[in-house]
Design an enzyme around this catalytic site. Structure first.
Site: not given
Length: 497
Positions: A310, A414
């Site tokens: 991220e 995810e």
């Protein structure tokens, strides 16, 4: 980025005057800006919003949108001077829907692609927004095309037939290689070629019911938290890999392939508790030690590594160690394990509709370009997490289209859907949309089980009986493996070899 925009998709769809060949017909100013019709030296006509005092000051067109329709959107944008990040937004009676994002440039036209669905039928107004109020926004070749659910599903089916299936020819021969007439041949597909799995955690280690449920379904997995730095070095200098070791051994004993998640995490919130207080020099040494330690230990054990997780939404390491530090870490990762394991970027709000745009496909492609300009030439994968609050299939399809232009391995890493009355239906929709796209090489869900509940979406109850979401997954697996598609064939012989 082109010198002249291409023709609008679907001839503009329901857009009035999509190529601006009829002056400003259909268009008006949005809030306080100056809107003009212009023509370039080569005869191209376009619309311009200038004297913009607020990000949303631009031009607009109004529509009546239908609840049961899926709308694809595209436009070609340019700006008057410095680069500017621009969002295309549809304002409805209930919300503002962000249909797409693009970084527009001076001197050439860039295409923004996206889409939207609406919760209720009614009026909507398209406008464009940029926080950079210094630029004039130009637009041309604008398109908004509605599709019915039947039309959308038909395209999915066609794409699956084209990209996910292939023809197989069987020939029945005897021990001498001669054709056998009227032979009976039974065919059953036991495993799917398309990688599909979900996360697990340490709760599976001593839970036979969890193991039976999981290993009867999946051949791919990823660990929720057990490999993360905060878990393996809770106290500085005390490194403990016993839990991930046990998970790896269990998964490998069942022939399950594993993604590595993650080496470092760029969020300040998820660092080991002792890390934020380190000096810059100590942080650099600790982060490098962590990277070398975990990647050397597990070299060759995983197919992917999320190296700096991220790093578009967050910048903990960049803020402390310099703006190019992620690229440095990817170079380290590739040097240690790049020959067998692909280093991945991994981000949320990329293929799922969002209002932040921080990791939009446009920004994702910029990040890849930034790393290449930083002289990282090694392998790289795109991890689009896919944490869905609602479902906007046109946006998702367009987002994957844009990411696919990088021509890198692309996984949804995810996948989950927020709890709610439509959770199972939404999961079914996004699974089929993602699988139907030729560029997606694998899907991982984020549904690791614990007695206290799951991150966002569970597939079973605490007795490992399927919830509705679990039934959706089983149905999807059955389609991948043709579980109900066993065939018995009878060969024929026409006298030719």
């Amino acid at each position: 980025c082109l010198a002249k925009p291409l023709k609008p998709q679907y001839d503009g769809g329901v857009i009035v005057n999509p190529e601006l060949n009829e002056g400003l017909k259909g268009w008006t100013k949005f809030e306080d800006s100056t809107v003009e019709h212009r023509e370039s030296d080569d005869g191209n006509k376009y619309i311009v919003a200038s004297a913009r005092k607020q990000p949303f000051h631009s031009f607009s067109q109004k529509f009546n949108l239908e609840k049961e329709k899926l709308y694809t959107f595209s436009a070609w944008l340019q700006v008057s001077n410095e680069d500017a990040y621009i969002a295309a937004i549809f304002k409805t009676n209930t919300s503002n829907v962000y249909a797409g994002w693009i970084t527009a440039h001076k001197g050439c036209w860039s295409m923004v692609k996206g889409g939207l669905v609406v919760n209720v039928s009614g009026p909507a107004e398209l406008y464009f927004e940029s926080n950079n109020t210094k630029v004039d926004i130009w637009a041309d070749s604008i398109s908004l095309q509605p599709f019915t659910n039947e039309e959308w599903k038909s395209h999915q089916d066609q794409s699956i037939e084209k990209f996910r299936k292939s023809k197989v020819k069987f020939q029945a021969v005897d021990q001498h290689g001669q054709p056998v007439p009227n032979a009976t041949v039974s065919i059953k597909q036991n495993n799917a070629d398309f990688p599909f799995g979900t996360a697990i955690n340490q709760n599976i280690l001593q839970n036979g019911a969890y193991q039976n449920w999981f290993f009867s379904r999946f051949k791919y997995t990823v660990f929720e938290n057990e490999l993360k730095w905060a878990e393996t070095e809770y106290n500085r200098g005390v490194v403990d890999y016993s839990v991930p070791d046990a998970l790896i051994n269990l998964a490998k004993s069942h022939g399950v392939t594993i993604r590595g998640h993650n080496v470092l995490w760029d969020s300040p919130k998820y660092q080991p508790r002792w890390v934020p207080g380190l000096s810059s020099n100590d942080l650099a040494a600790a982060a490098q030690k962590r990277l070398i330690s975990v990647m050397t230990k597990y070299k060759g054990r995983f197919i992917h590594w999320d190296v700096v997780n991220e790093n578009m939404h967050w910048n903990f390491f960049e803020s402390r160690l310099g703006p190019n530090i992620s690229t440095v870490y990817y170079k380290y990762a590739n040097k240690i394990d790049g020959s067998r394991t692909t280093p991945f970027l991994n981000e949320f709000h990329t293929i799922e509709e969002s209002s932040d745009g921080v990791a939009s496909p446009s920004k994702y492609l910029q990040k890849i370009d930034e790393m290449r300009r930083g002289r990282y030439a090694g392998p790289l994968g795109i991890g689009a997490q896919g944490h869905f609050n609602n479902v906007n299939l046109p946006y998702t399809r367009s987002a994957i289209d844009m990411l696919a232009s990088a021509k890198l391995p692309l996984w949804v890493t995810e996948l989950d859907v927020k709890a709610g009355p439509n959770q199972a239906n939404y999961l079914n929709q996004v699974l089929r949309e993602i699988h139907s796209h030729y560029a997606v090489q694998g899907i991982m869900m984020w549904t690791g089980w614990s007695p206290q509940g799951c991150f966002a979406m569970c597939l079973t109850d605490n007795n490992f009986r399927n919830l509705e979401t679990g039934n959706v997954v089983d149905s999807f697996i059955n389609e991948l493996t043709h579980a109900d598609g066993s065939s018995t064939l009878r060969s024929s012989f026409d006298g030719q070899r």
